[in-house]
Design a protein around this motif. Structure first.
Motif, PDB file in Angstrom:
ATOM      1  N   VAL A   4      27.615 -18.517 -31.232  1.00  0.00           N
ATOM      2  CA  VAL A   4      26.330 -18.029 -31.752  1.00  0.00           C
ATOM      3  C   VAL A   4      26.043 -18.748 -33.064  1.00  0.00           C
ATOM      4  O   VAL A   4      26.922 -19.396 -33.624  1.00  0.00           O
ATOM      5  CB  VAL A   4      26.350 -16.487 -31.984  1.00  0.00           C
ATOM      6  CG1 VAL A   4      26.565 -15.744 -30.685  1.00  0.00           C
ATOM      7  CG2 VAL A   4      27.429 -16.093 -32.986  1.00  0.00           C
ATOM      8  N   ALA A   5      24.826 -18.627 -33.540  1.00  0.00           N
ATOM      9  CA  ALA A   5      24.499 -19.216 -34.844  1.00  0.00           C
ATOM     10  C   ALA A   5      25.391 -18.564 -35.897  1.00  0.00           C
ATOM     11  O   ALA A   5      25.552 -17.342 -35.918  1.00  0.00           O
ATOM     12  CB  ALA A   5      23.030 -18.983 -35.169  1.00  0.00           C
ATOM     13  N   TRP A   6      25.982 -19.399 -36.745  1.00  0.00           N
ATOM     14  CA  TRP A   6      26.883 -18.895 -37.777  1.00  0.00           C
ATOM     15  C   TRP A   6      26.485 -19.496 -39.112  1.00  0.00           C
ATOM     16  O   TRP A   6      26.517 -20.709 -39.298  1.00  0.00           O
ATOM     17  CB  TRP A   6      28.333 -19.252 -37.456  1.00  0.00           C
ATOM     18  CG  TRP A   6      29.338 -18.712 -38.428  1.00  0.00           C
ATOM     19  CD1 TRP A   6      29.412 -17.445 -38.913  1.00  0.00           C
ATOM     20  CD2 TRP A   6      30.426 -19.420 -39.028  1.00  0.00           C
ATOM     21  NE1 TRP A   6      30.476 -17.308 -39.777  1.00  0.00           N
ATOM     22  CE2 TRP A   6      31.120 -18.515 -39.862  1.00  0.00           C
ATOM     23  CE3 TRP A   6      30.887 -20.727 -38.944  1.00  0.00           C
ATOM     24  CZ2 TRP A   6      32.240 -18.864 -40.595  1.00  0.00           C
ATOM     25  CZ3 TRP A   6      32.010 -21.071 -39.680  1.00  0.00           C
ATOM     26  CH2 TRP A   6      32.677 -20.147 -40.499  1.00  0.00           C
ATOM     27  N   ALA A   7      26.090 -18.631 -40.042  1.00  0.00           N
ATOM     28  CA  ALA A   7      25.738 -19.072 -41.392  1.00  0.00           C
ATOM     29  C   ALA A   7      26.874 -18.657 -42.318  1.00  0.00           C
ATOM     30  O   ALA A   7      27.327 -17.512 -42.290  1.00  0.00           O
ATOM     31  CB  ALA A   7      24.428 -18.445 -41.839  1.00  0.00           C
ATOM     32  N   ARG A   8      27.326 -19.599 -43.128  1.00  0.00           N
ATOM     33  CA  ARG A   8      28.448 -19.320 -44.024  1.00  0.00           C
ATOM     34  C   ARG A   8      28.243 -20.050 -45.340  1.00  0.00           C
ATOM     35  O   ARG A   8      27.454 -20.979 -45.432  1.00  0.00           O
ATOM     36  CB  ARG A   8      29.750 -19.769 -43.396  1.00  0.00           C
ATOM     37  CG  ARG A   8      29.848 -21.289 -43.314  1.00  0.00           C
ATOM     38  CD  ARG A   8      31.033 -21.746 -42.505  1.00  0.00           C
ATOM     39  NE  ARG A   8      31.127 -23.175 -42.422  1.00  0.00           N
ATOM     40  CZ  ARG A   8      30.388 -23.959 -41.666  1.00  0.00           C
ATOM     41  NH1 ARG A   8      29.440 -23.444 -40.916  1.00  0.00           N
ATOM     42  NH2 ARG A   8      30.576 -25.264 -41.647  1.00  0.00           N
ATOM     43  N   PHE A   9      29.006 -19.613 -46.328  1.00  0.00           N
ATOM     44  CA  PHE A   9      29.038 -20.273 -47.624  1.00  0.00           C
ATOM     45  C   PHE A   9      30.495 -20.620 -47.873  1.00  0.00           C
ATOM     46  O   PHE A   9      31.381 -19.780 -47.730  1.00  0.00           O
ATOM     47  CB  PHE A   9      28.499 -19.345 -48.713  1.00  0.00           C
ATOM     48  CG  PHE A   9      28.518 -19.964 -50.075  1.00  0.00           C
ATOM     49  CD1 PHE A   9      27.595 -20.933 -50.418  1.00  0.00           C
ATOM     50  CD2 PHE A   9      29.454 -19.569 -51.016  1.00  0.00           C
ATOM     51  CE1 PHE A   9      27.602 -21.517 -51.680  1.00  0.00           C
ATOM     52  CE2 PHE A   9      29.468 -20.138 -52.280  1.00  0.00           C
ATOM     53  CZ  PHE A   9      28.537 -21.109 -52.610  1.00  0.00           C
ATOM     54  N   ASP A  10      30.769 -21.849 -48.241  1.00  0.00           N
ATOM     55  CA  ASP A  10      32.128 -22.337 -48.427  1.00  0.00           C
ATOM     56  C   ASP A  10      32.165 -23.083 -49.763  1.00  0.00           C
ATOM     57  O   ASP A  10      31.437 -24.048 -49.951  1.00  0.00           O
ATOM     58  CB  ASP A  10      32.455 -23.280 -47.261  1.00  0.00           C
ATOM     59  CG  ASP A  10      33.892 -23.777 -47.250  1.00  0.00           C
ATOM     60  OD1 ASP A  10      34.576 -23.724 -48.288  1.00  0.00           O
ATOM     61  OD2 ASP A  10      34.317 -24.248 -46.182  1.00  0.00           O
ATOM     62  N   THR A  11      32.980 -22.614 -50.697  1.00  0.00           N
ATOM     63  CA  THR A  11      33.059 -23.270 -52.005  1.00  0.00           C
ATOM     64  C   THR A  11      34.459 -23.130 -52.591  1.00  0.00           C
ATOM     65  O   THR A  11      35.190 -22.192 -52.260  1.00  0.00           O
ATOM     66  CB  THR A  11      32.014 -22.683 -52.977  1.00  0.00           C
ATOM     67  OG1 THR A  11      31.967 -23.483 -54.157  1.00  0.00           O
ATOM     68  CG2 THR A  11      32.323 -21.255 -53.367  1.00  0.00           C
ATOM     69  N   ARG A  12      34.806 -24.061 -53.465  1.00  0.00           N
ATOM     70  CA  ARG A  12      36.082 -23.982 -54.189  1.00  0.00           C
ATOM     71  C   ARG A  12      36.004 -22.888 -55.241  1.00  0.00           C
ATOM     72  O   ARG A  12      34.954 -22.645 -55.825  1.00  0.00           O
ATOM     73  CB  ARG A  12      36.399 -25.305 -54.873  1.00  0.00           C
ATOM     74  CG  ARG A  12      36.931 -26.326 -53.920  1.00  0.00           C
ATOM     75  CD  ARG A  12      37.403 -27.578 -54.666  1.00  0.00           C
ATOM     76  NE  ARG A  12      37.845 -28.550 -53.712  1.00  0.00           N
ATOM     77  CZ  ARG A  12      39.125 -28.828 -53.467  1.00  0.00           C
ATOM     78  NH1 ARG A  12      40.065 -28.234 -54.149  1.00  0.00           N
ATOM     79  NH2 ARG A  12      39.463 -29.714 -52.560  1.00  0.00           N
ATOM     80  N   LEU A  13      37.146 -22.275 -55.489  1.00  0.00           N
ATOM     81  CA  LEU A  13      37.256 -21.234 -56.504  1.00  0.00           C
ATOM     82  C   LEU A  13      37.961 -21.824 -57.713  1.00  0.00           C
ATOM     83  O   LEU A  13      38.950 -22.539 -57.564  1.00  0.00           O
ATOM     84  CB  LEU A  13      38.046 -20.047 -55.946  1.00  0.00           C
ATOM     85  CG  LEU A  13      37.433 -19.411 -54.698  1.00  0.00           C
ATOM     86  CD1 LEU A  13      38.418 -18.482 -54.028  1.00  0.00           C
ATOM     87  CD2 LEU A  13      36.156 -18.687 -55.057  1.00  0.00           C
ATOM     88  N   THR A  14      37.463 -21.519 -58.888  1.00  0.00           N
ATOM     89  CA  THR A  14      38.039 -22.122 -60.086  1.00  0.00           C
ATOM     90  C   THR A  14      38.891 -21.166 -60.911  1.00  0.00           C
ATOM     91  O   THR A  14      39.635 -21.599 -61.773  1.00  0.00           O
ATOM     92  CB  THR A  14      36.929 -22.699 -60.990  1.00  0.00           C
ATOM     93  OG1 THR A  14      36.037 -21.652 -61.343  1.00  0.00           O
ATOM     94  CG2 THR A  14      36.183 -23.812 -60.277  1.00  0.00           C
ATOM     95  N   SER A  15      38.814 -19.880 -60.655  1.00  0.00           N
ATOM     96  CA  SER A  15      39.571 -18.920 -61.452  1.00  0.00           C
ATOM     97  C   SER A  15      41.053 -18.969 -61.089  1.00  0.00           C
ATOM     98  O   SER A  15      41.424 -18.941 -59.922  1.00  0.00           O
ATOM     99  CB  SER A  15      39.052 -17.499 -61.226  1.00  0.00           C
ATOM    100  OG  SER A  15      39.865 -16.576 -61.919  1.00  0.00           O
ATOM    101  N   SER A  16      41.901 -19.019 -62.100  1.00  0.00           N
ATOM    102  CA  SER A  16      43.345 -18.997 -61.862  1.00  0.00           C
ATOM    103  C   SER A  16      43.796 -17.626 -61.361  1.00  0.00           C
ATOM    104  O   SER A  16      44.907 -17.493 -60.867  1.00  0.00           O
ATOM    105  CB  SER A  16      44.097 -19.367 -63.142  1.00  0.00           C
ATOM    106  OG  SER A  16      43.815 -18.422 -64.158  1.00  0.00           O
TER     107      SER A  16
END
Length: 186
Positions: A51-63
């Motif tokens: 099916v249509a899949w919308a996502r957000f993918d990003t690097r995390l910077t907090s230790s």
């Protein structure tokens, strides 16, 4: 807490709409709408969706993502609480519709908001796991965490020593800590 690796060692994938099967070296899982996963930034992934899949993918910077506190919640899908999910989608929609920002301030600030929402969702999930413990187990868990905080730097401190200090067996200690979604390590 363990020593935090460098920034950007983890990434978050937030499923905004639809669902997908996410496969990585340790296995696979379904990531549904309103769920997120925090995973190693360099972990190879494949995704499939019918099916249509919308996502957000990003690097995390907090230790903070690299601490022992959240290590048991990595690489598995987690529910994003409704209020956090709505705030995250507002920030995501703003990022997607914003013109490129040469200074990076606006988009970076919104990514920071998303990062804080993910941290809050992880902390909330962990608090719920702990609250599901029985009173006696909860008391043992708190005592174990206090002792770990006091003695973690001692080379001879181990799960066996911790269990002895709590007057319980290592097996029972494992059960108490595992009930929080974590596990004692040697």
């Amino acid at each position: 807490h363990t020593k935090a690796p460098g920034e950007g060692v983890y990434r978050v994938i937030i499923s905004v709409e639809g669902e997908a099967i996410v496969t990585h070296p340790a296995g696979s899982f379904v990531l549904n709408e309103h769920q997120f996963v925090v995973i190693g930034a360099n972990t190879p992934l494949t995704t499939t969706s019918e099916v249509a899949w919308a996502r957000f993918d990003t690097r995390l910077t907090s230790s903070k993502f690299a601490t022992q506190r959240f290590s048991d919640q990595l690489e598995r899908p987690m529910e994003m609480p409704e209020a956090y999910w709505h705030l995250a989608t507002i920030a995501l929609n703003t990022i997607v519709t914003s013109p490129p920002d040469d200074a990076g301030g606006g988009v970076d600030a919104l990514r920071g908001v998303i990062e804080q929402l993910v941290l809050a969702a992880l902390a909330e999930a962990q608090a719920e796991q702990i609250s599901q413990l029985g009173t006696h187990s909860h008391t043992l868990y708190n005592a174990a965490m206090r002792l770990i905080g006091q003695h973690f730097h001692e080379p001879e401190f181990s799960v066996t020593v911790l269990a002895e200090k709590l007057s319980i067996s290592p097996t029972h200690l494992h059960r108490v800590i595992a009930a929080t979604g974590s596990a004692p390590r040697k």
